[in-house]
Design an enzyme around this catalytic site. Sequence first.
Site, PDB file in Angstrom:
ATOM      1  N   GLU A   1       3.867   4.127 -10.720  1.00  0.00           N
ATOM      2  CA  GLU A   1       3.526   3.107  -9.696  1.00  0.00           C
ATOM      3  C   GLU A   1       1.997   2.836  -9.988  1.00  0.00           C
ATOM      4  O   GLU A   1       1.177   3.409  -9.373  1.00  0.00           O
ATOM      5  CB  GLU A   1       3.947   3.504  -8.321  1.00  0.00           C
ATOM      6  CG  GLU A   1       3.560   2.376  -7.289  1.00  0.00           C
ATOM      7  CD  GLU A   1       3.952   2.897  -5.980  1.00  0.00           C
ATOM      8  OE1 GLU A   1       5.277   2.580  -5.496  1.00  0.00           O
ATOM      9  OE2 GLU A   1       3.287   3.652  -5.194  1.00  0.00           O
TER      10      GLU A   1
ATOM     11  N   TYR B   1      -0.906  -0.879  -9.945  1.00  0.00           N
ATOM     12  CA  TYR B   1      -1.029  -2.007  -9.495  1.00  0.00           C
ATOM     13  C   TYR B   1      -2.257  -2.509  -9.994  1.00  0.00           C
ATOM     14  O   TYR B   1      -3.203  -1.920 -10.517  1.00  0.00           O
ATOM     15  CB  TYR B   1      -1.031  -1.855  -7.709  1.00  0.00           C
ATOM     16  CG  TYR B   1      -1.944  -0.641  -7.396  1.00  0.00           C
ATOM     17  CD1 TYR B   1      -3.144  -0.691  -6.867  1.00  0.00           C
ATOM     18  CD2 TYR B   1      -1.251   0.649  -7.247  1.00  0.00           C
ATOM     19  CE1 TYR B   1      -3.674   0.321  -6.736  1.00  0.00           C
ATOM     20  CE2 TYR B   1      -1.821   1.606  -6.636  1.00  0.00           C
ATOM     21  CZ  TYR B   1      -3.240   1.357  -6.580  1.00  0.00           C
ATOM     22  OH  TYR B   1      -3.856   2.837  -5.964  1.00  0.00           O
TER      23      TYR B   1
ATOM     24  N   TYR C   1       0.815  -1.103   0.013  1.00  0.00           N
ATOM     25  CA  TYR C   1      -0.013  -0.106   0.181  1.00  0.00           C
ATOM     26  C   TYR C   1       0.982   1.211  -0.028  1.00  0.00           C
ATOM     27  O   TYR C   1       1.950   1.348   0.832  1.00  0.00           O
ATOM     28  CB  TYR C   1      -0.982  -0.184   1.264  1.00  0.00           C
ATOM     29  CG  TYR C   1      -2.101  -1.002   1.207  1.00  0.00           C
ATOM     30  CD1 TYR C   1      -3.173  -1.007   0.616  1.00  0.00           C
ATOM     31  CD2 TYR C   1      -1.856  -2.268   1.749  1.00  0.00           C
ATOM     32  CE1 TYR C   1      -4.022  -1.741   0.520  1.00  0.00           C
ATOM     33  CE2 TYR C   1      -2.728  -3.126   1.865  1.00  0.00           C
ATOM     34  CZ  TYR C   1      -3.941  -3.078   1.367  1.00  0.00           C
ATOM     35  OH  TYR C   1      -4.930  -4.144   1.267  1.00  0.00           O
ATOM     36  N   SER C   2       0.582   1.990  -0.876  1.00  0.00           N
ATOM     37  CA  SER C   2       1.291   3.452  -0.807  1.00  0.00           C
ATOM     38  C   SER C   2       1.004   4.244   0.315  1.00  0.00           C
ATOM     39  O   SER C   2      -0.169   4.323   0.741  1.00  0.00           O
ATOM     40  CB  SER C   2       0.967   4.171  -2.145  1.00  0.00           C
ATOM     41  OG  SER C   2       1.358   3.714  -3.345  1.00  0.00           O
TER      42      SER C   2
ATOM     43  N   CYS D   1      -0.154   6.891 -10.580  1.00  0.00           N
ATOM     44  CA  CYS D   1      -0.446   6.176  -9.591  1.00  0.00           C
ATOM     45  C   CYS D   1      -1.634   5.923  -9.580  1.00  0.00           C
ATOM     46  O   CYS D   1      -2.471   6.670  -9.589  1.00  0.00           O
ATOM     47  CB  CYS D   1       0.019   6.687  -8.135  1.00  0.00           C
ATOM     48  SG  CYS D   1       0.248   5.458  -6.750  1.00  0.00           S
TER      49      CYS D   1
END
Length: 381
Positions: A379, A381, A158-159, A339
Site C-alpha cells: 500500500e 501513495y 489515511y491508513s 507501506c
Amino acid sequence: MAAANLGVINQGSVTHHFKSDSSLQKSFLKTQKISFCDKQWTRFSQLELKSKTASSRHQSIVAMSVSQTVSKGKITVSPLDLEDAKEPPLNLHKPKEPYTATIVSVERLVGPKAPGETCHIVIDHGGNVPYWEGQSYGVIPPGENPKKPGAPHNVRLYSIASTRYGDSFDGKTASLCVRRAVYYDPETGKEDPSKNGVCSNFLCDSKPGDKVKITGPSGKIMLLPEEDPNATHIMIATGTGVAPFRGYLRRMFMESVPTYKFNGLAWLFLGVANTDSLLYDDEFSKYLADYPDNFRFDRALSREQKNKTGGKMYVQDKIEEYSDEIFKMLDKGAHIYFCGLKGMMPGIQETLKRVAVERGENWDEKLSQLKKNKQWHVEVY
C-alpha cells in the site's frame, strides 16, 4: 494514511499549548503509567519526551489518562463482538454521505530536528465507523474544491494507526498518523500556504472538539492475516507508512484478544530521516524489550547512518543486510508488507531482484508466487 481511538474508563484530558518560538520548554504533559503484571506502559511517553524540545507551530498536546483492566500482562479490550464479523467492514460511509466524527486530540510525534511535522490524531467515531487493522479512512476537509466550485474537496485516504479498539481500547476511536504537507517555493525558499496540503494541514491544525467528515473504512490488501498465530510478518515502512503496522503490533503485543494469541515473529523495518523523525519509537522499543523472541525492529536513518558503500542508509539497505534471512522466511510462508510513499518501491524492488539473482533465483517468478500465495502486501501513495 492512519486512524485511532478515544478514552474509555475514567477518562480525563489535560491540554497544554507550546508557543511556536519555544525551543526548550518544560513539558507538563501528564502521563499515566499503567501496570500490566510485570510490565509497565507509559501512555504517550514518546510525545512527552519530544515535546520538551519541540518547536511546534499552532499546536495543542492532549494527554488522556485511562484506567484499564489488566489480563495476563496485556490490556483488556471491549466490546469483544468486534471480533465476531467474518468479513471486514467496507465503505460503511461513502463520500456523498460521510460520517461526522469528532477530534479528540492532536499530538506532535517528532522532535525539533525532524524535517517537517508529523501528528498523531485521535478521532472519536462513537463506534459508528468500525474497521479492521490495515484498513484506511477517507477524510473530507472543509471548504470547496477549487477545481469544482460548489463541490466538496476530494476524499484523502489515511491508513489507520490503531487497532479496531482504538488507543483507549473501547472500539469508539481511530488514530491517524499524518505528516503536514508544506510547499516551499524553490526560488525564494519561503513557504507558500496557497499550495500546502489542504487535508493534512486541516488535520494537524485541528483542536479537540472539532468536527471531521470521514468515509470508509476501505481496503483489504493490508489486512492482518490471523489464521496462523505462529506466522512471520515482515513489515517495511517509510515515514507515516508505519501507521498500519502500529495497529498490527498493538494487537499482537499490547491487547488481550481472546481470539488472537500471537506467538509468531513480527519484524519491523522503519525508514526515516533521523532519530527525531522516529514514530512511535517508545512503543516499539517496549515490545522489543518485552517480547524479544517475537519482535525484531530495525531502523534506517538516512541522515545519520551509512550503508555498506558509505552512502545514506535507506530502508532497502537494511533489507539487503538481512536479505538471506528474509528470503528464507518468505520461502517458509512469511508475509511481507510495504507501506509508505510510492517512491520507496523501485529501490526495494531493485534490491530484492539483485539479491534473488545472487541466490540463483528468478525474482519475477518468485514475486509472482508470493502474490499468488497472498504473502505480498503493498500500500503506497
